[in-house]
Enzyme design. Structure first.
Site, short mmCIF file in Angstrom:
data_model
loop_
_atom_site.label_atom_id
_atom_site.label_comp_id
_atom_site.label_asym_id
_atom_site.label_seq_id
_atom_site.Cartn_x
_atom_site.Cartn_y
_atom_site.Cartn_z
N LEU A 132 19.94 112.34 -35.38
CA LEU A 132 20.71 112.19 -34.14
C LEU A 132 21.95 113.08 -34.09
O LEU A 132 23.02 112.66 -33.66
CB LEU A 132 21.12 110.71 -33.97
CG LEU A 132 19.93 109.75 -33.83
CD1 LEU A 132 20.40 108.30 -33.84
CD2 LEU A 132 19.15 110.04 -32.54
N SER A 186 14.06 124.58 -27.17
CA SER A 186 15.18 125.48 -26.83
C SER A 186 15.95 124.94 -25.64
O SER A 186 15.40 124.30 -24.75
CB SER A 186 14.69 126.88 -26.52
OG SER A 186 15.81 127.67 -26.14
N LYS A 221 8.77 129.88 -31.04
CA LYS A 221 10.22 129.59 -30.94
C LYS A 221 11.02 130.63 -31.73
O LYS A 221 12.10 131.06 -31.31
CB LYS A 221 10.51 128.17 -31.43
CG LYS A 221 12.01 127.83 -31.51
CD LYS A 221 12.64 127.84 -30.14
CE LYS A 221 14.11 127.58 -29.97
NZ LYS A 221 14.98 127.24 -30.99
N HIS A 246 11.18 133.65 -29.67
CA HIS A 246 12.13 133.34 -28.58
C HIS A 246 13.55 133.60 -29.07
O HIS A 246 14.36 134.24 -28.38
CB HIS A 246 11.95 131.87 -28.16
CG HIS A 246 13.08 131.31 -27.35
ND1 HIS A 246 14.32 130.99 -27.89
CD2 HIS A 246 13.18 131.03 -26.03
CE1 HIS A 246 15.12 130.54 -26.95
NE2 HIS A 246 14.45 130.54 -25.81
N ASN A 247 13.87 133.13 -30.26
CA ASN A 247 15.23 133.31 -30.78
C ASN A 247 15.53 134.77 -31.09
O ASN A 247 16.65 135.24 -30.89
CB ASN A 247 15.45 132.44 -32.02
CG ASN A 247 15.64 130.98 -31.67
OD1 ASN A 247 15.20 130.53 -30.61
ND2 ASN A 247 16.27 130.23 -32.54
N GLU A 250 16.34 136.22 -27.94
CA GLU A 250 17.69 135.72 -27.58
C GLU A 250 18.77 136.58 -28.28
O GLU A 250 19.75 136.98 -27.66
CB GLU A 250 17.77 134.26 -28.01
CG GLU A 250 19.06 133.54 -27.77
CD GLU A 250 19.01 132.12 -28.37
OE1 GLU A 250 18.05 131.38 -28.07
OE2 GLU A 250 19.90 131.76 -29.14
N HIS A 296 -2.18 162.57 -49.48
CA HIS A 296 -2.56 161.38 -48.71
C HIS A 296 -3.57 161.69 -47.61
O HIS A 296 -4.04 160.79 -46.94
CB HIS A 296 -1.31 160.72 -48.12
CG HIS A 296 -0.40 160.13 -49.16
ND1 HIS A 296 -0.78 159.05 -49.93
CD2 HIS A 296 0.83 160.48 -49.60
CE1 HIS A 296 0.20 158.75 -50.79
NE2 HIS A 296 1.18 159.63 -50.60
P1 NBP Z 1 21.47 119.98 -37.63
O1 NBP Z 1 20.56 121.12 -37.85
O2 NBP Z 1 22.92 120.18 -37.77
O3 NBP Z 1 21.02 118.77 -38.60
C1 NBP Z 1 21.72 117.57 -38.63
C2 NBP Z 1 20.76 116.42 -38.81
O4 NBP Z 1 20.00 116.59 -40.03
C3 NBP Z 1 21.50 115.10 -38.94
O5 NBP Z 1 20.75 114.09 -38.32
C4 NBP Z 1 21.55 114.92 -40.46
O6 NBP Z 1 21.71 113.58 -40.87
C5 NBP Z 1 20.17 115.40 -40.83
N1 NBP Z 1 20.02 115.65 -42.25
C6 NBP Z 1 20.59 116.56 -43.05
BR1 NBP Z 1 21.84 117.78 -42.54
N2 NBP Z 1 20.21 116.48 -44.33
C7 NBP Z 1 19.34 115.45 -44.36
C8 NBP Z 1 18.57 114.88 -45.38
N3 NBP Z 1 18.61 115.37 -46.62
N4 NBP Z 1 17.79 113.83 -45.08
C9 NBP Z 1 17.73 113.37 -43.82
N5 NBP Z 1 18.43 113.88 -42.79
C10 NBP Z 1 19.22 114.91 -43.05
O7 NBP Z 1 21.20 119.31 -36.20
P2 NBP Z 1 20.97 120.00 -34.77
O8 NBP Z 1 21.95 121.07 -34.50
O9 NBP Z 1 20.85 118.87 -33.82
O10 NBP Z 1 19.54 120.69 -34.94
C11 NBP Z 1 18.37 119.98 -35.27
C12 NBP Z 1 17.22 120.99 -35.36
O11 NBP Z 1 17.06 121.63 -34.09
C13 NBP Z 1 17.48 122.13 -36.36
O12 NBP Z 1 16.28 122.54 -36.92
C14 NBP Z 1 18.04 123.23 -35.49
O13 NBP Z 1 17.84 124.51 -36.05
C15 NBP Z 1 17.24 123.03 -34.22
N6 NBP Z 1 17.88 123.53 -32.99
C16 NBP Z 1 19.22 123.39 -32.80
C17 NBP Z 1 19.79 123.84 -31.62
C18 NBP Z 1 21.26 123.67 -31.34
O14 NBP Z 1 21.73 124.19 -30.31
N7 NBP Z 1 22.01 122.96 -32.18
C19 NBP Z 1 18.97 124.42 -30.64
C20 NBP Z 1 17.60 124.51 -30.87
C21 NBP Z 1 17.07 124.06 -32.04
P3 NBP Z 1 23.19 113.02 -41.16
O15 NBP Z 1 23.79 112.76 -39.83
O16 NBP Z 1 22.92 111.78 -41.94
O17 NBP Z 1 23.93 114.07 -41.95
#
Ligand code: NBP
Length: 472
Positions: free
Chosen positions: A11, A131, A185, A188-189, A192, A455
């Site tokens: 979350l 995304s 994806k 896509h990045n 981007e 070659h």
């Molecule tokens: P983050 O990539 O910052 O991850 C945070 C989440 O991972 C938290 O829920 C955290 O739990 C959990 N987590 C971690 Br860190 N280590 C853990 C572990 N060992 N076991 C279980 N849970 C763990 O979050 P986000 O920015 O929302 O991105 C989520 C995914 O979506 C990523 O793959 C990201 O690359 C991708 N994404 C992000 C965006 C963006 O704009 N942010 C856009 C598109 C895609 P905790 O709260 O307990 O630490």
């Protein structure tokens, strides 16, 4: 107690907003996070944002038991180790027929490895690119699910409602088998990265060569957003130039921001993959190099003391420059997207994924960071010819590239003579110039290769492989 139709683990920014979006679309959802405070925050938001049907859990077993079967669990945790750790903790609570969808930016072989391991336990697994950042996740992202088609069919009713909606449907489609959702994806990045680099070069030329103020830049980008460059990134860039400093120092915030770019890895993966598949991707590679060089702030400051700037060209016509830069930006963008689409096609062939480039362009029309009016034209180009060798040979893009060539070259000349690096613009032009020339100097490279390494080479006038005695 009635059960939730779907569950979401993780979350942080993306998970919390996607969970609220799913709940708002009428699908009761259970949520869980490793640390409980985010569960409380999400539950509080669900209440505030309209008493949405969202239930928070701090015990993983309670969370899993709250889901109707087959259980659908979306994961949005940090890619890599955290995903493995989350799967490991979830699996003992799941049963045959349940499935997990990883919505993170995962390296596609990891998804394929996990899918194979879970398949042996009867648990389905999908990798789904999402995304749109925070706003997209909350109000309608673009989603790229890949994996077993049966899993997609079970998720389709939910994902179709949660996705951004455009004139020709929701911004989600079944991408293909294996890790194809993560792959698309990733590209896509990469695209981007290219878009952001090209926009930053347009800014540099307009500011440094044209002397435009932030107010003028705001107006130029606003005008561009009303034309063929209309896109999310141009729109937010216009807003960036209007933002005043928020720390009471006066002036505009953009001028106080340190010129060092961060990154999380998807751009790097794109370039590694392009090299693996022998696909030229110079615009995206230039954007990655641009980020590497930006990181060397201290070295750059030291180097700047050694070298002066060239004398800038005088008498630049601002109006002409703005028009030329818009054309250089657009033409470079066509080249960048051509590279990205060709990479997706090469991966599709290599992995036997049978990807539909027109449909992929369609789901990028809304919700995602690269959404742009331009993507409708890319979709139409592939609808016209699914086997199009390159966007560069689509008649409508070819007409535009022909029309933009002069302006594109003028901008690069001006930038080079002013000492401003425009690696995105110039590598795109070099890509175009190499692609459009019937004969390249590769004959000489072949001669050299044969000279030092036997070659062999082919000839233009006779079939077969030849080798020459280069020295008597
Ligand atoms: P983050 O990539 O910052 O991850 C945070 C989440 O991972 C938290 O829920 C955290 O739990 C959990 N987590 C971690 Br860190 N280590 C853990 C572990 N060992 N076991 C279980 N849970 C763990 O979050 P986000 O920015 O929302 O991105 C989520 C995914 O979506 C990523 O793959 C990201 O690359 C991708 N994404 C992000 C965006 C963006 O704009 N942010 C856009 C598109 C895609 P905790 O709260 O307990 O630490």
């Amino acid at each position: 107690m009635s059960q939730s139709q779907v569950g979401l683990v993780g979350l942080a920014v993306m998970g919390q907003n996607l969970a609220l979006n799913i709940a708002e679309k009428g699908f009761p959802i259970s949520v869980y996070n490793r640390t409980g405070d985010k569960v409380d925050a999400c539950v509080a938001r669900a209440k505030e944002e309209g008493n949405l049907p969202l239930t928070g859990y701090k015990d993983l077993n309670d969370f899993v038991q709250s889901l109707e079967r087959p259980r659908r669990v979306i994961m949005l945790v940090k890619a890599g180790g955290p995903v493995d750790a989350t799967i490991e903790s979830l699996v003992p609570h799941l049963e045959v027929g349940d499935f997990i969808i990883d919505g993170g930016n995962e390296w596609y072989p990891n998804t394929e490895r996990r899918a194979a391991a879970l398949a042996s336990k009867g648990i389905g697994y999908m990798g789904m690119g999402v995304s749109g950042g925070e706003e997209g996740a909350r109000n309608g992202p673009s989603m790229m699910p890949g994996g077993p088609r049966e899993t997609w069919e079970l998720m389709k009713p939910i994902l179709s409602k949660v996705a951004a909606q455009v004139d020709d449907g929701p911004c989600v489609t079944y991408i293909g088998p294996g890790g194809s959702g993560n792959y698309v994806k990733m590209v896509h990045n990469g695209i981007e990265y290219g878009d952001m680099q090209l926009i930053s070069e347009a800014y540099d030329v307009l500011k440094t060569v044209g002397g435009l103020t932030n107010e003028e830049l705001h107006q130029v980008f606003t005008d561009w957003n009303n034309g063929s460059l209309n896109s999310f990134l141009i729109e937010i860039t216009a807003k960036v130039f209007a933002k005043r400093d928020d720390q009471g120092k006066g002036g505009h915030l953009v001028d106080y921001i340190l010129d060092q770019t961060g990154m999380k890895g998807t751009g790097r993966w794109t370039i590694i993959e392009a090299a693996e598949l022998s696909i030229a991707a110079p615009t995206m590679a230039a954007s990655l190099d641009g980020r590497f060089l930006s990181a060397l702030k201290q070295e750059r400051v030291a180097a700047s003391a050694l070298y002066g700037d060239p004398t800038p060209p005088s008498g630049v016509d601002k109006k002409q420059l703005i028009d030329d830069v818009s054309k250089a930006l657009y033409a470079s963008k066509i080249c960048s997207y051509a590279q990205g689409m060709n990479l997706i096609r090469a991966a599709s062939i290599s992995h036997d994924w049978n990807l539909n480039l027109g449909e992929i362009s369609r789901i990028w029309k809304g919700g995602c960071i690269i959404r742009a009016i331009f993507l409708d034209r890319i979709k139409k180009a592939y609808d016209l010819d699914a086997n199009l060798a390159s966007l560069l040979v689509n008649p409508s893009f070819a007409a535009e590239l022909n029309e933009s060539q002069g302006a594109w070259r003028r901008v690069i000349n001006l930038a080079v003579n002013t000492g401003i690096a425009v690696p995105g613009f110039s590598s795109s032009l070099a890509y175009f110039d190499q692609y459009r020339r019937a004969r390249l100097p590769a004959n000489l490279v072949q001669a050299q290769r044969d000279f030092f390494g036997r070659h062999t080479f082919e000839r233009t006038d006779m079939a077969g492989a030849y080798s020459a005695m280069w020295e008597e």
